[in-house]
Write a protein that holds these residues in place. Structure first.
Motif, PDB file in Angstrom:
ATOM      1  N   ASN A  35      25.643  45.159  38.728  1.00 45.82           N
ATOM      2  CA  ASN A  35      26.341  44.118  39.489  1.00 45.82           C
ATOM      3  C   ASN A  35      27.824  44.088  39.158  1.00 45.82           C
ATOM      4  O   ASN A  35      28.661  43.889  40.032  1.00 45.82           O
ATOM      5  CB  ASN A  35      25.733  42.748  39.217  1.00 45.82           C
ATOM      6  CG  ASN A  35      24.393  42.592  39.905  1.00 45.82           C
ATOM      7  OD1 ASN A  35      24.094  43.302  40.864  1.00 45.82           O
ATOM      8  ND2 ASN A  35      23.571  41.681  39.413  1.00 45.82           N
ATOM      9  N   SER A  38      29.510  47.035  40.913  1.00 47.69           N
ATOM     10  CA  SER A  38      29.673  46.862  42.354  1.00 47.69           C
ATOM     11  C   SER A  38      30.700  45.770  42.638  1.00 47.69           C
ATOM     12  O   SER A  38      31.400  45.820  43.643  1.00 47.69           O
ATOM     13  CB  SER A  38      28.343  46.573  43.033  1.00 47.69           C
ATOM     14  OG  SER A  38      27.883  45.307  42.679  1.00 47.69           O
ATOM     15  N   GLY A  39      30.835  44.794  41.724  1.00 45.09           N
ATOM     16  CA  GLY A  39      31.873  43.773  41.854  1.00 45.09           C
ATOM     17  C   GLY A  39      33.257  44.389  41.803  1.00 45.09           C
ATOM     18  O   GLY A  39      34.141  44.037  42.574  1.00 45.09           O
ATOM     19  N   VAL A  41      34.033  47.561  42.508  1.00 47.62           N
ATOM     20  CA  VAL A  41      34.212  48.377  43.711  1.00 47.62           C
ATOM     21  C   VAL A  41      34.573  47.469  44.873  1.00 47.62           C
ATOM     22  O   VAL A  41      35.482  47.753  45.651  1.00 47.62           O
ATOM     23  CB  VAL A  41      32.925  49.182  44.027  1.00 47.62           C
ATOM     24  CG1 VAL A  41      33.012  49.831  45.405  1.00 47.62           C
ATOM     25  CG2 VAL A  41      32.695  50.235  42.958  1.00 47.62           C
ATOM     26  N   TYR A  42      33.896  46.340  44.957  1.00 41.81           N
ATOM     27  CA  TYR A  42      34.136  45.399  46.039  1.00 41.81           C
ATOM     28  C   TYR A  42      35.553  44.858  45.974  1.00 41.81           C
ATOM     29  O   TYR A  42      36.243  44.764  46.979  1.00 41.81           O
ATOM     30  CB  TYR A  42      33.113  44.262  45.966  1.00 41.81           C
ATOM     31  CG  TYR A  42      33.298  43.231  47.044  1.00 41.81           C
ATOM     32  CD1 TYR A  42      33.034  43.549  48.378  1.00 41.81           C
ATOM     33  CD2 TYR A  42      33.752  41.961  46.744  1.00 41.81           C
ATOM     34  CE1 TYR A  42      33.229  42.624  49.378  1.00 41.81           C
ATOM     35  CE2 TYR A  42      33.948  41.021  47.736  1.00 41.81           C
ATOM     36  CZ  TYR A  42      33.681  41.353  49.051  1.00 41.81           C
ATOM     37  OH  TYR A  42      33.875  40.446  50.035  1.00 41.81           O
ATOM     38  N   LYS A  45      38.057  47.485  47.086  1.00 50.40           N
ATOM     39  CA  LYS A  45      37.994  47.653  48.539  1.00 50.40           C
ATOM     40  C   LYS A  45      38.717  46.502  49.243  1.00 50.40           C
ATOM     41  O   LYS A  45      39.442  46.713  50.206  1.00 50.40           O
ATOM     42  CB  LYS A  45      36.534  47.718  48.988  1.00 50.40           C
ATOM     43  CG  LYS A  45      36.394  48.203  50.413  1.00 50.40           C
ATOM     44  CD  LYS A  45      34.992  48.029  50.955  1.00 50.40           C
ATOM     45  CE  LYS A  45      34.940  48.355  52.436  1.00 50.40           C
ATOM     46  NZ  LYS A  45      35.899  47.592  53.237  1.00 50.40           N
ATOM     47  N   LYS A  46      38.523  45.299  48.704  1.00 50.50           N
ATOM     48  CA  LYS A  46      39.152  44.128  49.293  1.00 50.50           C
ATOM     49  C   LYS A  46      40.679  44.254  49.236  1.00 50.50           C
ATOM     50  O   LYS A  46      41.370  43.967  50.204  1.00 50.50           O
ATOM     51  CB  LYS A  46      38.689  42.882  48.525  1.00 50.50           C
ATOM     52  CG  LYS A  46      38.576  41.647  49.375  1.00 50.50           C
ATOM     53  CD  LYS A  46      37.616  40.620  48.796  1.00 50.50           C
ATOM     54  CE  LYS A  46      38.112  40.006  47.520  1.00 50.50           C
ATOM     55  NZ  LYS A  46      37.345  38.811  47.117  1.00 50.50           N
ATOM     56  N   ASP A  49      41.896  46.869  51.677  1.00 49.88           N
ATOM     57  CA  ASP A  49      41.857  46.344  53.049  1.00 49.88           C
ATOM     58  C   ASP A  49      43.067  45.453  53.336  1.00 49.88           C
ATOM     59  O   ASP A  49      43.651  45.526  54.418  1.00 49.88           O
ATOM     60  CB  ASP A  49      40.562  45.563  53.294  1.00 49.88           C
ATOM     61  CG  ASP A  49      39.345  46.473  53.394  1.00 49.88           C
ATOM     62  OD1 ASP A  49      39.536  47.711  53.485  1.00 49.88           O
ATOM     63  OD2 ASP A  49      38.210  45.969  53.362  1.00 49.88           O
TER      64      ASP A  49
END
Ligand SMILES: [Zn+2]
Length: 130
Positions: A35, A38-39, A41-42, A45-46, A49
């Motif tokens: 978790n 993936s946090g 990576v998220y 990505k944010k 963006d």
């Protein structure tokens, strides 16, 4: 015998074939680690963006390679001035913030409700890349 799925453990797993972890501790630790990764990576990505969106909005309004635009207009498009890739300082002491090749700077005095938009110039590279 199989190894425990929690890589940092190293124990063998006994018992039922579908058992993946040697203990509940390893099961919990494995999922917590996953978790957390993936946090990260998220989050990355944010940020990517936001930067890309900022660049797109600046490019849309910076038609003639130098333009002034009301902050409100960019903000309404979703521009987020907290995100930029790098900055450039002019000899006059002005600091331009860039989203890749698109730069912006708050204008002075009674024009503070506007941004001055500029394009990245090859001559600026030495300052930032060294
Ligand atoms: Zn284990």
């Amino acid at each position: 015998m199989r190894n425990c799925k929690y890589e940092e453990c190293g124990n063998k797993v006994e018992g039922r074939i579908d058992r993946l972890f040697c203990s509940n501790y390893c099961k919990t630790a494995y999922h917590a680690k996953k978790n957390k990764e993936s946090g990260k990576v998220y989050f990355k990505k944010k940020v990517d963006d936001v930067l890309r969106k900022n660049r797109k909005i600046l490019a849309k309004y910076n038609i003639k390679s130098k333009a002034t635009v009301r902050k409100e207009v960019l903000l309404n498009e979703g521009f987020n001035p907290r995100f930029f890739t790098h900055y450039y300082k002019t000899k006059a002491g002005d600091t331009y913030l860039f989203c890749y090749d698109q730069g912006f700077k708050e204008m002075r005095d009674n024009q503070r409700d506007k941004y001055l938009l500029v394009l990245w110039q090859p001559g600026m590279e030495k300052q930032v890349f060294g």
